[in-house]
Design a protein around this motif. Structure first.
Motif, PDB file in Angstrom:
ATOM      1  N   SER A 277       0.807  -1.218   0.000  1.00 40.63           N
ATOM      2  CA  SER A 277       0.000   0.000   0.000  1.00 40.63           C
ATOM      3  C   SER A 277       0.840   1.269   0.000  1.00 40.63           C
ATOM      4  CB  SER A 277      -0.957   0.010   1.189  1.00 40.63           C
ATOM      5  OG  SER A 277      -0.223   0.077   2.402  1.00 40.63           O
TER       6      SER A 277
ATOM      7  N   CYS B  74      -0.087   3.918  -2.622  1.00 39.27           N
ATOM      8  CA  CYS B  74      -1.398   4.566  -2.649  1.00 39.27           C
ATOM      9  C   CYS B  74      -1.261   6.083  -2.482  1.00 39.27           C
ATOM     10  CB  CYS B  74      -2.299   3.991  -1.565  1.00 39.27           C
ATOM     11  SG  CYS B  74      -4.017   4.532  -1.720  1.00 39.27           S
TER      12      CYS B  74
ATOM     13  N   THR C  21      -2.866   6.905  -7.691  1.00 37.12           N
ATOM     14  CA  THR C  21      -3.099   5.460  -7.688  1.00 37.12           C
ATOM     15  C   THR C  21      -4.279   5.034  -6.820  1.00 37.12           C
ATOM     16  OG1 THR C  21      -1.539   5.145  -5.857  1.00 37.12           O
ATOM     17  CG2 THR C  21      -0.656   5.015  -8.099  1.00 37.12           C
ATOM     18  N   VAL C  22      -5.011   5.999  -6.249  1.00 32.89           N
ATOM     19  CA  VAL C  22      -6.097   5.651  -5.336  1.00 32.89           C
ATOM     20  C   VAL C  22      -7.128   4.757  -6.013  1.00 32.89           C
ATOM     21  CG1 VAL C  22      -7.484   7.690  -5.872  1.00 32.89           C
ATOM     22  CG2 VAL C  22      -7.710   6.598  -3.625  1.00 32.89           C
TER      23      VAL C  22
ATOM     24  N   PHE D 207      -7.278   1.057  -5.104  1.00 29.29           N
ATOM     25  CA  PHE D 207      -7.677   0.642  -3.760  1.00 29.29           C
ATOM     26  C   PHE D 207      -9.172   0.847  -3.577  1.00 29.29           C
ATOM     27  CE2 PHE D 207      -3.258   1.598  -3.636  1.00 29.29           C
ATOM     28  CZ  PHE D 207      -2.699   0.769  -2.683  1.00 29.29           C
TER      29      PHE D 207
ATOM     30  N   ASN E   9     -13.273   4.167  -3.622  1.00 34.98           N
ATOM     31  CA  ASN E   9     -11.824   4.034  -3.732  1.00 34.98           C
ATOM     32  C   ASN E   9     -11.179   4.881  -2.654  1.00 34.98           C
ATOM     33  OD1 ASN E   9     -12.643   3.897  -7.027  1.00 34.98           O
ATOM     34  ND2 ASN E   9     -11.210   2.376  -6.263  1.00 34.98           N
TER      35      ASN E   9
ATOM     36  N   CYS F 222      -7.412   5.199  -0.080  1.00 36.48           N
ATOM     37  CA  CYS F 222      -6.189   4.714   0.549  1.00 36.48           C
ATOM     38  C   CYS F 222      -6.482   4.470   2.034  1.00 36.48           C
ATOM     39  CB  CYS F 222      -5.073   5.753   0.444  1.00 36.48           C
ATOM     40  SG  CYS F 222      -4.606   6.186  -1.241  1.00 36.48           S
TER      41      CYS F 222
END
Length: 454
Positions: free
Chosen positions: A347, A350, A354-355, A358, A366, A368
């Motif tokens: 993780s 994140c 790039t969230v 997740f 979505n 983090c």
């Protein structure tokens, strides 16, 4: 001096007691070519486009609010998720340069690196700093063997891992001991070459446990104690005080055979774990992400090992009611298979860009795992540890009062780890009071005792 053995000349392997570590990576000198070093990352740094080629995670039950799910017809407080993607388990250019520099300092040679071979590979998902591999529906898709520096696709599902089980393996109530990541532990075996060393080991497992457990907190706890570098001192004390007797058939008890003696001590710890019929056992072994050269002369080198040792503080030092003698002749001569562990923090990537990788299943968004989310999870975890400790204390009093046997003590301790004590619920998921939960527990004990007496 390296001895060339004709029947082994084509085997690539590092030497058990010739290793260096730097910047989260370890390398073993080849048993035939002194310039060749077999390396492994003790931690795999997560870098998009390098060690991570593709990635996605769906998680639940991590945050301030509990997440209840039907598990075998009963509503349970669960945490976990699914991690999938493509990774390249390898060291970074910086780690490579640091490792080569350290080899030059230690051996005075210009070395080259090749990846360490790994067999019997397995993977465990990690959520909120706790291994989550025991829940219903746990699974993984992972190659049976892999090479460091070669990419592979993977999928890891923790199943319905119970929140109480995650909390049970935390080290303490200190917030800094509760991590904020999703990741994976990679385990396997590797072949290393050992100079002639053989010893006959004898130990009373009850005495070993009593001594090792006395190094932790005096009172019972719902968590674990990780020894870290202190394992070296504990292992040497066990031998020095003849709690673990080692009669050397080949080799010696000198520091040059430190790795051999640490591995022999691990065999004794594993024998103690084998005595536990229910739950997580008394010892656990987890990746050592920061290996380093020993700081003191005479060290056995536990700080260089790819794993560390943890002790289950739920068991008291006098848990075993009688002597249990363990005897075995162990040998680390020629090529031997030894345990290997490493880990990857998945993780760390994140962020705003790039969230989308997740997904919080609980909220459907979505997200983090932010410090705010982890703060809520930390509070839940600390409350659970405090509530659980009271129940564990009650159980221990029943054991030392001989109301229950050690076998029943283990079984009920394992059952305790399946229940939520800070926010308990009945079979349908309806909240109940802690007093009612403890009453249910006492009723369970009474039924077990009555059944045994019949």
């Amino acid at each position: 001096m390296h001895r060339r053995i004709d029947q082994e000349k084509d085997v690539m392997a590092g030497v058990l007691n010739r290793s260096v570590a730097k910047s989260g990576a370890t390398a073993y000198q080849d048993h035939l070519d002194p310039q060749k070093f077999h390396y492994m990352p003790n931690r795999i740094d997560s870098i998009l486009g390098e060690t991570i080629r593709d990635f996605g995670v769906e998680y639940y039950g991590i945050g301030a609010d509990a997440f209840y799910k039907n598990v075998d017809g009963v509503m349970k407080n669960v945490s976990g998720g699914v991690v999938h993607g493509q990774v390249v388990p390898d060291i970074t250019p910086t780690q490579r340069a640091d490792l080569l520099d350290e080899i030059n300092k230690a051996y005075g040679i210009e070395a080259y690196l090749v990846p360490l071979n790994v067999d019997n590979a397995a993977v465990q998902p990690v959520f909120a700093n706790a291994v989550a591999a025991e829940g219903q529906g746990s699974s993984s898709t992972f190659p049976s063997t892999f090479q460091f520096s070669s990419s592979f696709n993977f999928a890891i599902a923790s199943g319905n891992s119970l929140f109480p089980q995650l909390v049970a393996v935390l080290n303490s109530e200190k917030e800094e001991d509760v991590g904020s990541f999703i990741g994976a532990n990679f385990t396997g075996t590797t072949k290393l070459y050992g100079d002639p060393w053989k010893a006959h080991i004898r130990a009373d497992l009850s005495q070993v446990w009593d001594y090792v457990r006395s190094k932790g907190e005096a009172t019972l706890s719902a968590g674990w104690l990780n020894f870290g570098a202190a394992w070296d001192d504990v292992a040497q004390e066990l031998k020095r005080n003849s709690i673990i007797e080692m009669d050397f058939i080949e080799g010696s008890g000198g520091a040059e055979f430190g790795r051999n003696m640490l591995e022999a001590t691990r065999k004794v710890f594993e024998a103690i774990n084998a005595q536990i019929t229910a739950g997580e056992g008394m010892f656990r072994f987890e990746p050592n992400t920061t290996p380093e050269a020993p700081k003191s002369e005479g060290s056995w080198g536990s700080s260089l090992l790819p794993y560390g040792v943890g002790v289950n503080l739920s068991f008291a030092s006098n848990s075993f009611e009688q002597s249990i003698i363990f005897e075995e002749t162990v040998s680390f001569t020629g090529f031997v298979d030894l345990p290997l562990m490493t880990s990857m923090n998945l993780s760390a990537v994140c962020d705003r860009k790039t969230v989308g990788m997740f997904l919080d299943v609980q909220t459907g968004k979505n997200s983090c795992i932010t410090p705010e989310i982890m703060k809520g999870w930390n509070e839940r975890a600390k409350n659970e540890l405090r509530a659980k400790k009271k129940v564990i204390d009650d159980l221990y009093q029943m054991f030392i009062g001989k109301v229950i046997t050690f076998k029943e003590y283990q079984e009920q301790l394992a059952w305790i780890n399946l229940q939520t004590w800070s926010d308990p619920a009945d079979r349908e998921g309806n909240r109940i009071s802690l007093d009612q939960a403890r009453a249910n527990f006492n009723s369970l004990i009474e039924r077990a005792v009555l059944k045994r007496r019949r």
